[in-house]
Design a protein around this motif. Structure first.
Motif, PDB file in Angstrom:
ATOM      1  N   PRO A  62      35.866 -39.234  -0.617  1.00  0.00           N
ATOM      2  CA  PRO A  62      37.301 -39.068  -0.328  1.00  0.00           C
ATOM      3  C   PRO A  62      37.867 -37.714  -0.725  1.00  0.00           C
ATOM      4  O   PRO A  62      38.805 -37.220  -0.093  1.00  0.00           O
ATOM      5  CB  PRO A  62      37.945 -40.201  -1.136  1.00  0.00           C
ATOM      6  CG  PRO A  62      36.886 -41.234  -1.260  1.00  0.00           C
ATOM      7  CD  PRO A  62      35.598 -40.463  -1.380  1.00  0.00           C
ATOM      8  N   ALA A  63      37.328 -37.087  -1.738  1.00  0.00           N
ATOM      9  CA  ALA A  63      37.852 -35.791  -2.178  1.00  0.00           C
ATOM     10  C   ALA A  63      37.664 -34.721  -1.108  1.00  0.00           C
ATOM     11  O   ALA A  63      38.488 -33.804  -0.996  1.00  0.00           O
ATOM     12  CB  ALA A  63      37.174 -35.366  -3.473  1.00  0.00           C
ATOM     13  N   GLN A  64      36.604 -34.831  -0.321  1.00  0.00           N
ATOM     14  CA  GLN A  64      36.362 -33.816   0.704  1.00  0.00           C
ATOM     15  C   GLN A  64      37.443 -33.808   1.765  1.00  0.00           C
ATOM     16  O   GLN A  64      37.819 -32.747   2.265  1.00  0.00           O
ATOM     17  CB  GLN A  64      34.987 -34.032   1.347  1.00  0.00           C
ATOM     18  CG  GLN A  64      33.819 -33.533   0.516  1.00  0.00           C
ATOM     19  CD  GLN A  64      32.592 -33.290   1.359  1.00  0.00           C
ATOM     20  OE1 GLN A  64      32.445 -33.788   2.482  1.00  0.00           O
ATOM     21  NE2 GLN A  64      31.662 -32.505   0.822  1.00  0.00           N
TER      22      GLN A  64
ATOM     23  N   LEU B  17      24.963 -40.758   8.422  1.00  0.00           N
ATOM     24  CA  LEU B  17      26.087 -41.693   8.469  1.00  0.00           C
ATOM     25  C   LEU B  17      25.735 -43.053   7.887  1.00  0.00           C
ATOM     26  O   LEU B  17      26.591 -43.725   7.297  1.00  0.00           O
ATOM     27  CB  LEU B  17      26.571 -41.864   9.909  1.00  0.00           C
ATOM     28  CG  LEU B  17      27.355 -40.689  10.491  1.00  0.00           C
ATOM     29  CD1 LEU B  17      27.526 -40.853  11.990  1.00  0.00           C
ATOM     30  CD2 LEU B  17      28.718 -40.558   9.822  1.00  0.00           C
ATOM     31  N   VAL B  18      24.515 -43.464   8.032  1.00  0.00           N
ATOM     32  CA  VAL B  18      24.106 -44.792   7.586  1.00  0.00           C
ATOM     33  C   VAL B  18      23.612 -44.793   6.136  1.00  0.00           C
ATOM     34  O   VAL B  18      23.839 -45.748   5.390  1.00  0.00           O
ATOM     35  CB  VAL B  18      23.019 -45.350   8.526  1.00  0.00           C
ATOM     36  CG1 VAL B  18      22.419 -46.640   7.987  1.00  0.00           C
ATOM     37  CG2 VAL B  18      23.596 -45.581   9.915  1.00  0.00           C
ATOM     38  N   GLN B  19      22.950 -43.708   5.735  1.00  0.00           N
ATOM     39  CA  GLN B  19      22.237 -43.739   4.466  1.00  0.00           C
ATOM     40  C   GLN B  19      22.502 -42.547   3.549  1.00  0.00           C
ATOM     41  O   GLN B  19      22.569 -42.698   2.332  1.00  0.00           O
ATOM     42  CB  GLN B  19      20.729 -43.818   4.754  1.00  0.00           C
ATOM     43  CG  GLN B  19      19.829 -43.887   3.537  1.00  0.00           C
ATOM     44  CD  GLN B  19      18.378 -44.057   3.935  1.00  0.00           C
ATOM     45  OE1 GLN B  19      18.068 -44.786   4.875  1.00  0.00           O
ATOM     46  NE2 GLN B  19      17.484 -43.386   3.248  1.00  0.00           N
ATOM     47  N   SER B  20      22.663 -41.342   4.109  1.00  0.00           N
ATOM     48  CA  SER B  20      22.678 -40.128   3.294  1.00  0.00           C
ATOM     49  C   SER B  20      23.830 -39.203   3.675  1.00  0.00           C
ATOM     50  O   SER B  20      23.637 -38.164   4.319  1.00  0.00           O
ATOM     51  CB  SER B  20      21.342 -39.391   3.455  1.00  0.00           C
ATOM     52  OG  SER B  20      20.247 -40.225   3.164  1.00  0.00           O
TER      53      SER B  20
ATOM     54  N   LEU C 116      26.139 -50.081  10.612  1.00  0.00           N
ATOM     55  CA  LEU C 116      27.124 -50.003   9.546  1.00  0.00           C
ATOM     56  C   LEU C 116      27.083 -48.615   8.921  1.00  0.00           C
ATOM     57  O   LEU C 116      26.009 -48.070   8.667  1.00  0.00           O
ATOM     58  CB  LEU C 116      26.858 -51.066   8.482  1.00  0.00           C
ATOM     59  CG  LEU C 116      27.114 -52.518   8.898  1.00  0.00           C
ATOM     60  CD1 LEU C 116      26.719 -53.459   7.765  1.00  0.00           C
ATOM     61  CD2 LEU C 116      28.585 -52.720   9.257  1.00  0.00           C
ATOM     62  N   VAL C 117      28.241 -48.052   8.659  1.00  0.00           N
ATOM     63  CA  VAL C 117      28.342 -46.703   8.104  1.00  0.00           C
ATOM     64  C   VAL C 117      28.359 -46.775   6.580  1.00  0.00           C
ATOM     65  O   VAL C 117      28.959 -47.690   5.988  1.00  0.00           O
ATOM     66  CB  VAL C 117      29.618 -46.017   8.632  1.00  0.00           C
ATOM     67  CG1 VAL C 117      29.816 -44.650   7.988  1.00  0.00           C
ATOM     68  CG2 VAL C 117      29.548 -45.890  10.148  1.00  0.00           C
ATOM     69  N   HIS C 118      27.711 -45.808   5.958  1.00  0.00           N
ATOM     70  CA  HIS C 118      27.682 -45.720   4.496  1.00  0.00           C
ATOM     71  C   HIS C 118      29.112 -45.697   3.957  1.00  0.00           C
ATOM     72  O   HIS C 118      29.985 -45.012   4.493  1.00  0.00           O
ATOM     73  CB  HIS C 118      26.937 -44.442   4.087  1.00  0.00           C
ATOM     74  CG  HIS C 118      26.624 -44.355   2.626  1.00  0.00           C
ATOM     75  ND1 HIS C 118      27.566 -44.032   1.687  1.00  0.00           N
ATOM     76  CD2 HIS C 118      25.460 -44.538   1.939  1.00  0.00           C
ATOM     77  CE1 HIS C 118      27.015 -44.013   0.486  1.00  0.00           C
ATOM     78  NE2 HIS C 118      25.729 -44.323   0.611  1.00  0.00           N
ATOM     79  N   ARG C 119      29.345 -46.427   2.872  1.00  0.00           N
ATOM     80  CA  ARG C 119      30.721 -46.553   2.353  1.00  0.00           C
ATOM     81  C   ARG C 119      31.272 -45.237   1.828  1.00  0.00           C
ATOM     82  O   ARG C 119      32.490 -45.108   1.640  1.00  0.00           O
ATOM     83  CB  ARG C 119      30.767 -47.617   1.263  1.00  0.00           C
ATOM     84  CG  ARG C 119      29.929 -47.299   0.029  1.00  0.00           C
ATOM     85  CD  ARG C 119      29.978 -48.440  -0.955  1.00  0.00           C
ATOM     86  NE  ARG C 119      29.191 -48.167  -2.154  1.00  0.00           N
ATOM     87  CZ  ARG C 119      29.065 -49.009  -3.171  1.00  0.00           C
ATOM     88  NH1 ARG C 119      29.681 -50.183  -3.118  1.00  0.00           N
ATOM     89  NH2 ARG C 119      28.337 -48.698  -4.221  1.00  0.00           N
TER      90      ARG C 119
END
Length: 317
Positions: free
Chosen positions: A272-274, A215-218, A167-170
């Motif tokens: 999202p801003a990036q 991707l998963v945590q940081s 699962l990918v970090h939200r």
């Protein structure tokens, strides 16, 4: 045994994918919220009928040489069930030849359609689906996320392909920039050297491990984690504007990479801003037209559901 299949109709939905993600060459893949959709009906009339709308309409084959049809046939052959007549209606949204897994999506669409048509007759489990798709595609990095969704790590062993889904970090916010030009995967792969320096291999091993953590945590580590020395620089000559834009975006602190074999580019924003910032920079610096696709990470992968032939609401998934 075909008689139990005739008359069945299924709906299939398969996500686009981006493979490699920088350092994870032929190993890491990400499913994205852009979909090809397919309706397949098994008929008692021999032969195939193919209707395509959207991407590839008027260009892709509409006979037995169609890749989706070939995948359906391969799946039926793998379980020794005669292939019935087929009626296919496809609505494609995944760009072709742009590094977003269009061939993997076609293969997975056909295999998932076969799974749905054969349900109750023969069971195709996840291992069989991945093995079939990998055999047709040649490598598992795109077909694994197309099948299972999320972030996938794929590898080959003595028994064939395997995968791990994560699962990918939200906070991870992908944006893909799609050019008008195309690039064949075969050409991109031909630019790869037969061997690379030991230090470059070590560099990519460290970045690939870091990328999974990012991707998963940081997500704040994505810029460092997407550095690559194995493939992107060797392919740069075939897609110079992609290379120039990636360098520009990375200089601005954005985790930009070639999407799959290219020439599309993927930015993995940590928020999202990036990706809005990335879109602004591409508009300012691009020489040719690039279409931004603000996408989410697909969590489901490929899906197949029964669809009654009567009152057919095409692709009402």
């Amino acid at each position: 045994m075909t008689s139990g299949v005739v008359g069945r109709s299924v709906l299939v939905k398969v996500p686009a994918t981006s493979a490699n993600l920088g350092p994870g060459f032929d190993t890491l893949g990400l499913a994205l919220s852009l979909y090809d959709e397919l309706e397949v009906t098994a008929t008692d009339e021999p032969g195939v009928s193919v209707e395509v709308t959207g991407v590839g309409a008027g260009q892709v084959p509409t006979d037995g040489s169609n890749l989706v049809v070939q995948a359906v046939a391969a799946a039926f052959a793998s379980v020794d069930v005669p292939l019935p007549g087929l009626r296919l209606r496809a609505r494609n949204a995944i760009p072709h030849g742009r590094g977003l897994g269009s061939s993997a999506a076609a293969i997975v669409s056909g295999i998932m359609a076969a799974k749905g048509l054969l349900e109750g007759t023969v069971e195709l489990d996840s291992a069989a689906l991945l093995a079939l798709a990998t055999e047709m595609e040649g490598h598992p990095d795109n077909v694994a996320p197309a099948l299972f969704g999320g972030l996938t790590i794929a590898w080959m062993n003595s028994h064939g392909p395997s995968h791990k889904r994560l699962l990918v970090h939200r906070g991870v916010s992908p944006v893909v920039f799609v050019p008008e030009s195309t690039l064949s995967t075969k050409l991109a792969r031909s630019l790869q050297p037969a061997s690379v320096p030991h230090e470059d291999a070590t560099f990519n091993v460290s970045r690939s491990a870091l990328l999974v953590a990012a991707l998963v945590q940081s997500p704040e580590l994505l810029l460092a984690a997407t550095e690559d020395r194995l493939h992107q620089s060797y392919r740069a000559s075939a897609m110079p504007e992609t290379d120039a834009l990636i360098r520009m975006l990375r200089d601005a602190g954005l985790a930009a990479v070639v999407s799959g074999a290219g020439p599309s580019l993927l930015v993995l924003g940590s928020d999202p801003a990036q990706r809005l910032f990335a879109a602004e920079l591409v508009r300012e610096h691009a020489v040719s037209a690039w279409r931004p696709l603000m996408l989410a990470v697909d969590l489901k992968g490929a899906t197949v559901v029964p669809h009654p032939v009567e009152n057919s609401d095409f692709l009402g998934i």
